[in-house]
Motif scaffolding. Sequence first.
Motif, mmCIF file in Angstrom:
data_model
loop_
_atom_site.group_PDB
_atom_site.id
_atom_site.type_symbol
_atom_site.label_atom_id
_atom_site.label_comp_id
_atom_site.label_asym_id
_atom_site.label_seq_id
_atom_site.Cartn_x
_atom_site.Cartn_y
_atom_site.Cartn_z
ATOM 1 N N THR A 14 -4.192 -13.914 -0.514
ATOM 2 C CA THR A 14 -2.873 -13.460 -0.090
ATOM 3 C C THR A 14 -2.849 -13.184 1.414
ATOM 4 O O THR A 14 -1.924 -13.587 2.112
ATOM 5 C CB THR A 14 -2.507 -12.164 -0.839
ATOM 6 N N LEU A 26 3.636 -8.195 1.921
ATOM 7 C CA LEU A 26 2.826 -8.336 0.714
ATOM 8 C C LEU A 26 3.606 -7.762 -0.462
ATOM 9 O O LEU A 26 4.086 -6.630 -0.401
ATOM 10 C CB LEU A 26 1.514 -7.550 0.844
ATOM 11 N N LYS A 72 0.110 -5.186 8.052
ATOM 12 C CA LYS A 72 1.015 -5.784 7.072
ATOM 13 C C LYS A 72 2.018 -4.776 6.518
ATOM 14 O O LYS A 72 1.750 -3.570 6.478
ATOM 15 C CB LYS A 72 0.209 -6.335 5.891
#
Lengths: 280, 260
Positions: free
Chosen positions: B152, B160, B190
């Motif tokens: 990922t 995410l 992220k």
Amino acid sequence: MPDTVPMAKRRALRRKQGSRFDTPLGRAVLQSLAVLVFFALWEFGVRLGWISAFLVGAPSGIFAYAAKIIASGELISDTWYTFFEAILGFIIGTIFGSLLGLALWYSVFVARLVEPFIVAINSVPKIALAPIVVLWFGTGLISKVALSVSLTAIVALIAAYQAAKDADPDLQSLLVSMGADKHQVFFKAVVPSTLPSMIATFRINIGFGLVGAVVGEFISSQHGLGHMIYTASSLYDLNTVWVGLFTLMIMGFVLYYVIEIIERTILPWKQASTVQQVQV
Amino acid sequence: MQITPAQLSVRNVRKSFAGKAGDVCVLDDLSFDIKERDFVSIIGPSGCGKTTIFNIIAGLLEPDSGSLQFRGEEVESLRGRVGYMMQKDLLFPWRTVLGNVLLGLETRGVDRAEAEDKAREYLKDFGLAGFENAYPKTLSGGMRQRVALIRTLIMDPDILLLDEPFSALDYQTRLYLEGVLKDAVETYHKTVILVTHDIDEAVALSKRVVVLSGRPARVKIVHDIEIDAPSPIAARSDNRFSGYFHALCAELDIQTEKTS
């Protein structure tokens, strides 16, 4: 009564059950022994008059005849002929059927449209087509290959289509969320996940390929094991029939293991699981 | 309230599914904002449509109405820009660890050698060097989920989407992976949206927790979690932890004390 056998003893029991014959060599010895006993009983039965050599043949006669036609090269050429028809039919039918079945994944609409036709074609006993196939394709090699193709293609098609439908939708979703297009989903998720059931189809289709070739030869042919079996049986020459049958058996047997080797090469990731078996 | 522009705005999203007894409305006028480098957990009763939200953001489902805005611009979905991780690790069994990590870069058409170098580097950073050629079947659940996390992260997604990623793992592995996730999110800057059933996990990891009502899902309340702990385990021993925990339990109508 509850199961109160202590663990150590149970383990010993299990070892005893498996016995020291449970090795590749041990199994091979037992298997060969079984074959030898079978032929010995058969031969003695014939010699002692318990069974009729006229109706079932006799191992001595079978081996003698086999040796003769191996020496003359007849058996090799017949075997090769049948093998070639079967393998050609298998390859063409399986590839054609699998590609078509996989392609149906692309369009649910088309798949639903043609499904009843596939079922209808599948429900015809393909052997019943043999006379027409001979009419259309003559008595040579092509008619046998065509018959094998008709038997194997539909099996491969249905198996491939089903496997493609069963491909894990979560894996496909994951690819889509990564930005993959339909072709990428097809080649990265759908096709690889159909491989195990495709290989299983190969196993079945090797048998069907041989059926097509042999039945084709029954109907009309100048060569091949089917021709050999058919003409010999009409002359009550049972030993020759058995030579043909045993040769077919050996051929199917060898091909089965060839598929096994192909499976191991194509599906290395499957191997870890096939070894394990639940101990009961 | 500080005013930072939203990275992702979910605006008035509705979605219903055809069921046996007519349409079932799963999301009804759902709106929430995700800020840049936010860590938001979404909790709510079972079956309230948390996964549906993710599927809409990831572009796997289309909403009946409503819109998504990414950095102020209206977008159809964030397909190809999100990293979606689910409860199942969804590793491709026929691909090796390296092959699985490369999956996203392959679909993007990144140069093979370049992608492989990057993948090996990530595997090393996450303690999976030496397992490049192993098949997923031979790995433990925790390792598999770590591979899924690398797969990922390596795509460098904007957001995410983690759908109960650790719920199938045992508690120790889960604690460990929560730490790995938190570190990774900070290292790679992220934004994370985490769907979880685990209130404890939500409090330990997030900056904000969105509580959804039962079906059809609406935002019931948003709690800011002001625990600044270095790790999810340390967060659990923070003196505010149990306060948040009980507040969220109460929101979800979970009985925390004996009814008198």
